[in-house]
Design a protein around this motif. Structure first.
Motif, short mmCIF file in Angstrom:
data_model
loop_
_atom_site.label_atom_id
_atom_site.label_comp_id
_atom_site.label_asym_id
_atom_site.label_seq_id
_atom_site.Cartn_x
_atom_site.Cartn_y
_atom_site.Cartn_z
N HIS A 122 0.84 -1.20 0.00
CA HIS A 122 0.00 0.00 0.00
C HIS A 122 0.88 1.26 0.00
O HIS A 122 0.59 2.23 -0.73
CB HIS A 122 -0.92 -0.01 1.22
N GLU A 123 1.94 1.24 0.79
CA GLU A 123 2.86 2.37 0.84
C GLU A 123 3.56 2.58 -0.50
O GLU A 123 3.92 3.71 -0.85
CB GLU A 123 3.87 2.16 1.96
N ASP A 124 3.78 1.48 -1.24
CA ASP A 124 4.41 1.57 -2.57
C ASP A 124 3.38 1.87 -3.66
O ASP A 124 3.70 1.81 -4.85
CB ASP A 124 5.14 0.26 -2.90
N GLN A 125 2.15 2.16 -3.23
CA GLN A 125 1.05 2.52 -4.14
C GLN A 125 0.78 1.42 -5.18
O GLN A 125 0.49 1.69 -6.33
CB GLN A 125 1.37 3.84 -4.85
N ILE A 126 0.86 0.19 -4.73
CA ILE A 126 0.54 -0.96 -5.59
C ILE A 126 -0.93 -1.30 -5.41
O ILE A 126 -1.40 -1.50 -4.30
CB ILE A 126 1.42 -2.17 -5.24
N THR A 127 -1.66 -1.34 -6.51
CA THR A 127 -3.09 -1.63 -6.47
C THR A 127 -3.32 -3.12 -6.64
O THR A 127 -2.86 -3.73 -7.62
CB THR A 127 -3.83 -0.88 -7.59
N ASN B 289 6.88 -0.07 -7.94
CA ASN B 289 6.03 0.91 -7.26
C ASN B 289 4.97 1.47 -8.22
O ASN B 289 5.26 1.76 -9.38
CB ASN B 289 6.88 2.05 -6.72
N GLY B 290 3.75 1.61 -7.71
CA GLY B 290 2.67 2.18 -8.51
C GLY B 290 2.02 1.20 -9.47
O GLY B 290 1.10 1.59 -10.20
N LYS C 284 2.88 1.23 -14.19
CA LYS C 284 2.19 2.52 -14.06
C LYS C 284 2.56 3.48 -15.19
O LYS C 284 1.70 4.18 -15.73
CB LYS C 284 2.54 3.14 -12.71
N THR D 123 -0.17 -2.15 -10.89
CA THR D 123 -1.50 -2.67 -10.62
C THR D 123 -1.54 -4.16 -10.94
O THR D 123 -1.11 -4.57 -12.02
CB THR D 123 -2.58 -1.95 -11.46
#
Length: 274
Positions: free
Chosen positions: A50-55, A208-209, A242, A211
């Motif tokens: 979540h901190e690495d903005q992975i969906t 990172n980022g 991303k 999906t």
């Protein structure tokens, strides 16, 4: 009646019962600690993602099962191809390459509807009924069918049909096929979908980022040895970058949670446009 003797017996039983209960308690405490450690580790990894903005989608925790399978190269597809008509074909490394004499047109782009009849005709496609359409691995310029095994779907370069699209027509295809599949061991439990995604992240295989677009479980090749190929249950995980928007398909060994190296199949284990 010897009350002293009865008293001693009850004392022994009481001590044994206490030892049993204490041992059981310690064992249960250990199991609970292990389970809590697993939960804590999973929670920590999910927090890091979540901190690495992975969906990521909602991940299932269902345990599946599967086998170690093996097969050997053979002439089955080459022999069956002698009945093929209305196409020009050749073989290279057990892979059939065919060019259709009459390209296949599709109404409203529904190629799979047109291919149903083709796959059912052994004079057009050898063993066509042994394959299943795979939307996940298909792209705008190719339609992928993967081979069906009694043990499950095979997602591998050794068992597929890839139809090539050009000018809104199916103009050619390539095909591989395995048969005489043998089980090497008894059925074993696999890791869950959630465990597979967490293992992929732990192997630094998710940027990172990114999906997670989808996951699916099927058989893929583990290794080639002694003129045989070994297949195992594998989690396929599609990761969308991303920045580029490209989707890369990663593989996790569903028995050991190990990240598997890219295969030689450009359709099932490489970057594709989303």
């Amino acid at each position: 009646m010897d009350f002293k003797r009865i008293e001693v017996i009850f004392l022994i039983v009481f001590v044994c019962l206490n030892i049993f209960l204490f041992t059981s308690y310690k064992q249960n405490q250990h199991v609970e600690t292990v389970n809590n450690d697993d939960v804590s580790q999973s929670t920590m990894i999910l927090r890091e993602m979540h901190e690495d903005q992975i969906t990521i989608p909602k991940l299932a925790t269902k345990v599946h099962s599967g086998y170690y399978l093996s097969s050997q190269p053979n002439e089955t597809l080459k022999n069956a191809s002698q009945k093929l008509q209305n196409q020009r074909y050749s073989f290279s490394n057990d892979r059939l390459y065919s060019r259709l004499v009459r390209p296949i047109n599709a109404k409203n782009g529904k190629y799979t509807e047109e291919l149903k009849e083709i796959l059912a005709n052994p004079r057009m496609i050898a063993f066509g009924k042994h394959y299943r359409y795979s939307k996940l691995f298909s792209t705008t310029d190719r339609i992928v069918y993967t081979q069906k095994l009694p043990e499950g779907n095979l997602y591998d370069a050794h068992g597929e049909i890839i139809f090539q699209i050009s000018g809104k027509q199916i103009v050619s295809y390539e095909q591989t096929y395995i048969n005489k599949v043998a089980t090497l061991r008894e059925k074993e439990a696999t890791i869950t979908e959630k465990q597979a995604v967490l293992a992929l992240y732990s192997n630094n295989a998710i940027a990172n980022g990114a999906t997670i677009k989808w996951t699916t479980l099927g058989y893929s090749r583990l290794l080639d040895a002694n003129n045989s190929s070994v297949y195992i249950p594998t989690w396929f995980i599609a990761v969308e970058n991303k920045n580029s928007g490209n989707v890369q398909i990663k593989r996790i060994n569903a028995f050991s949670s190990v990240l598997m190296k890219a295969t030689d199949d450009a359709n099932l284990s490489s970057s594709t446009s989303s």
